[in-house]
Enzyme design. Structure first.
Site, PDB file in Angstrom:
ATOM      1  N   ARG A  91       5.843   6.076   2.612  1.00 22.98           N
ATOM      2  CA  ARG A  91       4.824   5.891   3.646  1.00 22.98           C
ATOM      3  C   ARG A  91       4.357   4.443   3.692  1.00 22.98           C
ATOM      4  NH1 ARG A  91       6.686   9.456   6.408  1.00 22.98           N
ATOM      5  NH2 ARG A  91       6.104  11.592   6.015  1.00 22.98           N
ATOM      6  N   GLU A  94       7.019   2.711   5.390  1.00 31.33           N
ATOM      7  CA  GLU A  94       6.912   3.035   6.813  1.00 31.33           C
ATOM      8  C   GLU A  94       5.833   2.183   7.489  1.00 31.33           C
ATOM      9  OE1 GLU A  94       6.596   7.087   9.435  1.00 31.33           O
ATOM     10  OE2 GLU A  94       5.315   6.941   7.656  1.00 31.33           O
ATOM     11  N   SER A 117       1.083 -15.197  -0.100  1.00 28.57           N
ATOM     12  CA  SER A 117       1.546 -15.240  -1.477  1.00 28.57           C
ATOM     13  C   SER A 117       1.392 -13.886  -2.164  1.00 28.57           C
ATOM     14  CB  SER A 117       0.745 -16.280  -2.266  1.00 28.57           C
ATOM     15  OG  SER A 117       1.127 -16.251  -3.627  1.00 28.57           O
TER      16      SER A 117
END
Length: 150
Positions: A91, A94, A117
């Site tokens: 997820r 995703e 960074s």
């Protein structure tokens, strides 16, 4: 010879068996729960003092070999496949897959051409109560590093 992955599995199993929270280990080490968890999961190296404090909090005595592994600068990146299969990690993947170009566009609009960074970086994970279901709040805070002209 123990591998770093085997040591990580040992730490997690011991922590789980003894019902110890990452936040409690972090408090003993004196760093954030996010940093200590990443270190004990093999993504950051620890000092001998930090290892001793973590071991005490975990009720785990690390051998000299295990201490050396925990002190070694790791090969970072712990995901074993190109697309993660663990549902929670997937997820997050995703989110980056769907919103990554949006995040990139908004960061570049605000800061210019560069990156965030992951070295000069902090993370905070918390729980927020919500009547519709508790929310996971993840804050990533990284220094902006502009690409330089030469």
């Amino acid at each position: 010879m123990t591998t770093r992955a085997e040591l990580t599995e040992k730490i997690i199993a011991h922590k789980t068996f003894n019902d110890i929270k990452w936040a409690d280990v972090a408090a003993a080490v004196g760093q954030s729960k996010e940093w200590v968890t990443a270190a004990l999961m093999g993504q950051i190296s620890l000092s001998k003092d930090q290892i001793e404090k973590a071991g005490n909090a975990l009720k785990l005595n690390f051998s000299d070999e295990e201490t050396a592994l925990l002190m070694t600068v790791p090969y970072r990146g712990s995901l074993p496949t190109a697309v993660p299969t663990d549902p929670l990690i997937y997820r997050l993947y995703e989110v980056v897959n769907v919103y990554g170009t949006t995040m990139k566009a908004l960061i570049e609009e605000e800061f210019g051409d560069g990156i965030m960074s992951a070295i000069d970086f902090t993370m905070d994970i918390s729980r927020e109560a919500n009547p519709a279901g508790d929310r996971v709040k993840i804050v990533l805070d990284g220094k902006f590093l502009p690409y330089k002209m030469y």
